[in-house]
Design a protein around this motif. Structure first.
Motif, PDB file in Angstrom:
ATOM      1  N   SER A 126      -1.491 -22.775  21.687  1.00  0.00           N
ATOM      2  CA  SER A 126      -2.738 -21.931  22.386  1.00  0.00           C
ATOM      3  C   SER A 126      -3.553 -21.602  21.515  1.00  0.00           C
ATOM      4  CB  SER A 126      -2.424 -20.873  23.329  1.00  0.00           C
ATOM      5  OG  SER A 126      -1.369 -20.978  24.317  1.00  0.00           O
ATOM      6  N   PHE A 127      -4.915 -21.745  21.744  1.00  0.00           N
ATOM      7  CA  PHE A 127      -5.990 -21.070  21.033  1.00  0.00           C
ATOM      8  C   PHE A 127      -5.932 -19.528  20.697  1.00  0.00           C
ATOM      9  CE2 PHE A 127      -7.934 -25.273  22.585  1.00  0.00           C
ATOM     10  CZ  PHE A 127      -8.126 -25.737  21.398  1.00  0.00           C
ATOM     11  N   GLU A 128      -6.223 -19.291  19.713  1.00  0.00           N
ATOM     12  CA  GLU A 128      -6.603 -17.967  19.364  1.00  0.00           C
ATOM     13  C   GLU A 128      -7.639 -17.237  19.918  1.00  0.00           C
ATOM     14  OE1 GLU A 128      -6.782 -13.943  18.150  1.00  0.00           O
ATOM     15  OE2 GLU A 128      -7.895 -15.287  17.002  1.00  0.00           O
ATOM     16  N   TYR A 129      -7.896 -16.180  20.443  1.00  0.00           N
ATOM     17  CA  TYR A 129      -8.877 -15.403  21.198  1.00  0.00           C
ATOM     18  C   TYR A 129     -10.165 -15.369  20.371  1.00  0.00           C
ATOM     19  CZ  TYR A 129     -11.623 -12.054  23.873  1.00  0.00           C
ATOM     20  OH  TYR A 129     -12.423 -11.173  24.449  1.00  0.00           O
ATOM     21  N   ALA A 130     -10.037 -15.096  19.123  1.00  0.00           N
ATOM     22  CA  ALA A 130     -11.146 -14.774  18.490  1.00  0.00           C
ATOM     23  C   ALA A 130     -11.603 -16.123  17.409  1.00  0.00           C
ATOM     24  CB  ALA A 130     -11.036 -13.605  17.561  1.00  0.00           C
ATOM     25  N   GLY A 131     -11.992 -16.969  18.067  1.00  0.00           N
ATOM     26  CA  GLY A 131     -12.630 -18.147  17.219  1.00  0.00           C
ATOM     27  C   GLY A 131     -12.258 -19.429  17.775  1.00  0.00           C
ATOM     28  N   ALA A 132     -11.027 -19.602  18.250  1.00  0.00           N
ATOM     29  CA  ALA A 132     -10.424 -20.756  18.899  1.00  0.00           C
ATOM     30  C   ALA A 132     -10.989 -21.935  18.140  1.00  0.00           C
ATOM     31  CB  ALA A 132     -11.039 -20.817  20.234  1.00  0.00           C
ATOM     32  N   CYS A 133     -12.005 -22.612  18.813  1.00  0.00           N
ATOM     33  CA  CYS A 133     -12.485 -23.925  18.005  1.00  0.00           C
ATOM     34  C   CYS A 133     -13.762 -24.091  17.854  1.00  0.00           C
ATOM     35  CB  CYS A 133     -11.805 -25.193  19.044  1.00  0.00           C
ATOM     36  SG  CYS A 133     -11.293 -26.607  17.892  1.00  0.00           S
ATOM     37  N   GLY A 134     -14.340 -22.909  17.662  1.00  0.00           N
ATOM     38  CA  GLY A 134     -15.742 -22.660  17.314  1.00  0.00           C
ATOM     39  C   GLY A 134     -16.355 -21.853  18.426  1.00  0.00           C
ATOM     40  N   GLY A 135     -17.394 -21.083  17.910  1.00  0.00           N
ATOM     41  CA  GLY A 135     -18.148 -20.038  18.685  1.00  0.00           C
ATOM     42  C   GLY A 135     -19.441 -20.392  19.219  1.00  0.00           C
ATOM     43  N   PHE A 144     -18.368 -16.546  23.251  1.00  0.00           N
ATOM     44  CA  PHE A 144     -17.391 -17.256  23.847  1.00  0.00           C
ATOM     45  C   PHE A 144     -17.229 -18.519  22.795  1.00  0.00           C
ATOM     46  CE2 PHE A 144     -21.162 -19.210  25.339  1.00  0.00           C
ATOM     47  CZ  PHE A 144     -21.110 -20.429  25.646  1.00  0.00           C
ATOM     48  N   CYS A 145     -15.766 -19.018  23.002  1.00  0.00           N
ATOM     49  CA  CYS A 145     -15.533 -20.317  22.308  1.00  0.00           C
ATOM     50  C   CYS A 145     -15.104 -21.599  22.949  1.00  0.00           C
ATOM     51  CB  CYS A 145     -14.173 -19.715  21.378  1.00  0.00           C
ATOM     52  SG  CYS A 145     -14.382 -18.284  20.715  1.00  0.00           S
ATOM     53  N   ARG A 146     -15.162 -22.511  22.129  1.00  0.00           N
ATOM     54  CA  ARG A 146     -14.340 -23.692  22.753  1.00  0.00           C
ATOM     55  C   ARG A 146     -13.024 -23.706  22.702  1.00  0.00           C
ATOM     56  NH1 ARG A 146     -15.275 -29.719  19.904  1.00  0.00           N
ATOM     57  NH2 ARG A 146     -14.771 -28.560  18.018  1.00  0.00           N
ATOM     58  N   GLY A 147     -12.616 -23.344  23.876  1.00  0.00           N
ATOM     59  CA  GLY A 147     -10.955 -22.963  23.991  1.00  0.00           C
ATOM     60  C   GLY A 147     -10.784 -21.651  24.431  1.00  0.00           C
ATOM     61  N   ARG A 148     -11.938 -20.464  24.701  1.00  0.00           N
ATOM     62  CA  ARG A 148     -11.635 -19.358  24.985  1.00  0.00           C
ATOM     63  C   ARG A 148     -13.095 -18.924  25.589  1.00  0.00           C
ATOM     64  NH1 ARG A 148     -14.517 -14.508  24.362  1.00  0.00           N
ATOM     65  NH2 ARG A 148     -14.312 -14.724  21.983  1.00  0.00           N
ATOM     66  N   ILE A 149     -12.942 -18.639  27.123  1.00  0.00           N
ATOM     67  CA  ILE A 149     -14.171 -18.078  27.785  1.00  0.00           C
ATOM     68  C   ILE A 149     -13.666 -16.671  28.425  1.00  0.00           C
ATOM     69  CG2 ILE A 149     -15.851 -18.351  29.509  1.00  0.00           C
ATOM     70  CD1 ILE A 149     -15.911 -21.201  29.209  1.00  0.00           C
ATOM     71  N   MET A 150     -14.277 -15.653  28.181  1.00  0.00           N
ATOM     72  CA  MET A 150     -13.965 -14.402  28.435  1.00  0.00           C
ATOM     73  C   MET A 150     -12.457 -14.070  28.069  1.00  0.00           C
ATOM     74  SD  MET A 150     -16.905 -13.467  29.629  1.00  0.00           S
ATOM     75  CE  MET A 150     -16.549 -11.824  29.924  1.00  0.00           C
ATOM     76  N   GLY A 151     -11.740 -13.757  29.026  1.00  0.00           N
ATOM     77  CA  GLY A 151     -10.084 -13.668  28.818  1.00  0.00           C
ATOM     78  C   GLY A 151      -9.129 -14.790  29.020  1.00  0.00           C
ATOM     79  N   ILE A 152      -9.822 -15.814  29.469  1.00  0.00           N
ATOM     80  CA  ILE A 152      -9.047 -17.296  29.537  1.00  0.00           C
ATOM     81  C   ILE A 152      -8.980 -17.950  28.256  1.00  0.00           C
ATOM     82  CG2 ILE A 152      -8.895 -19.239  30.906  1.00  0.00           C
ATOM     83  CD1 ILE A 152      -8.581 -16.584  32.610  1.00  0.00           C
ATOM     84  N   VAL A 153      -7.678 -17.872  27.851  1.00  0.00           N
ATOM     85  CA  VAL A 153      -7.495 -18.940  26.342  1.00  0.00           C
ATOM     86  C   VAL A 153      -6.542 -20.049  26.944  1.00  0.00           C
ATOM     87  CG1 VAL A 153      -6.218 -18.771  24.176  1.00  0.00           C
ATOM     88  CG2 VAL A 153      -7.460 -16.701  25.032  1.00  0.00           C
TER      89      VAL A 153
END
Length: 345
Positions: A126-135, A144-153
């Motif tokens: 799974s992606f990591e909350y703070a950064g994932a695949c780019g902010g 939000f991130c590519r791979g994380r929006i709000m609390g959904i990772v």
């Protein structure tokens, strides 16, 4: 002068150094790369552990705990390299993690900074909350991130493995040209911690420099190792620093509208904490707004400088609409569901 300086900022993290530093040393052993640990005046045995167990690592010993932002500023003042890598102490790197980022920046002079794909150390699929695949960021300052929006990772299925322009690169593994870091003024030490890398990236992007995510490089991040997600201190810093960042970087035409909407949304967030029984977090939101109002005058000069140096008035990676509306009313839980063209109209 080395080509790449990998710099880990440490504060009372001797066990994390023992856990994660071996991968950094082992997978960064390429020509022109030096590994540093900058110690923020730790009171545990961190320095002793470094000296006895990791003698190949260069040490920078700071005289007090300057926090994340100024800790890096103080450390990087003492290092000469073409590229800096700001790497959290709770990151496990993988083989060949540096090479794709070095190669990309070597051949794309318009790019100031990049980040690897950030996966969770605890759930490695799974992606990591703070950064994932780019902010990215919405109009009202919500990242939000590519791979994380709000609390959904999201889980990583290779769905975001293309190199993509981004608005911000995570401070957990920020690969940046030293010249761009210094020209932009580095991280804002007044933030202490949280949001400082987004503020730096906003300055870079508004001045016409580009940022990208390079998923061919992969690291695993524990996340929340210093302050847990629900910690009121973290809530305070995130809300306060987000408001300061908006004030520093928003155009005159946007400032009043965005800050008015944010005031409403912040009180909604405080009320939500109250309903959940999280009174310390509710109080932290009010304290953050109070301190923002008190500090705003001290950031006026920074705002004027940023506006003066802005050359890119419209940043595509900062969407014009609300990510909250997309998430709660549009039910867009995944980055792949977002129509970025629509969101920028």
């Amino acid at each position: 002068m080395s080509k790449v300086a990998v710099v880990i900022l440490n504060w009372n993290g001797s066990e994390m150094l023992r856990t994660f530093l071996p991968s950094v040393i082992g997978y960064s052993a390429i020509s022109g790369v030096d590994v540093y640990v900058a110690d923020n005046a730790s009171t545990d045995n961190s320095v002793s552990v470094l000296t006895k167990e990791f003698s190949s690592v260069k040490q920078i010993l700071l005289d007090q705990n300057y926090g994340f932002a100024d800790g890096y500023n103080k450390a990087l003042e003492q290092i000469e390299a073409d590229y800096f890598v700001l790497l959290n102490s709770d990151v496990e790197v993988t083989e060949h993690w540096l090479e794709p980022m070095i190669a990309y920046l070597d051949t794309h002079p318009e790019v100031a900074a990049c980040q690897p794909k950030i996966l969770s150390w605890r759930q490695k699929d799974s992606f990591e909350y703070a950064g994932a695949c780019g902010g990215f960021m919405d109009r009202y300052g919500y990242p939000f991130c590519r791979g994380r929006i709000m609390g959904i990772v999201e889980k990583d299925h290779g769905q975001y493995d293309d190199i993509l322009p981004i608005f911000w690169a995570t401070g957990a593994a920020l690969f940046i040209r030293s010249s761009d870091y210094r020209n932009a003024g580095g991280l804002d030490g007044r933030f202490f911690a949280h949001m400082e890398e987004i503020d730096l990236c906003w300055r870079l992007r508004s001045r016409g420099r580009e940022l990208v995510c390079i998923p061919q490089s992969v690291v695993y991040h524990v996340g929340g190792a210093t302050l847990k997600k629900e910690n009121p201190r973290k809530t305070f810093l995130n809300f306060r620093n987000n408001l300061l960042m908006l004030y520093k970087n928003l155009s005159e035409s946007e400032l009043l509208h965005v800050m008015t909407v944010r005031c409403i949304l912040d009180y909604v967030a405080a009320f939500t904490f109250l309903l959940k029984g999280e009174l310390p977090n509710m109080t932290a939101v009010f304290q953050a707004r109070k301190e923002y109002n008190a500090l705003r005058k001290d950031f006026r000069a920074s705002r004027e400088t940023n506006l003066e140096k802005t050359s890119l008035q419209v940043i595509p990676e900062r969407i014009k609409k609300s990510i909250l509306a997309q998430y709660y009313w549009g039910r867009k839980k995944y980055f792949s569901q977002l129509n970025m063209s629509y969101l920028n109209k």
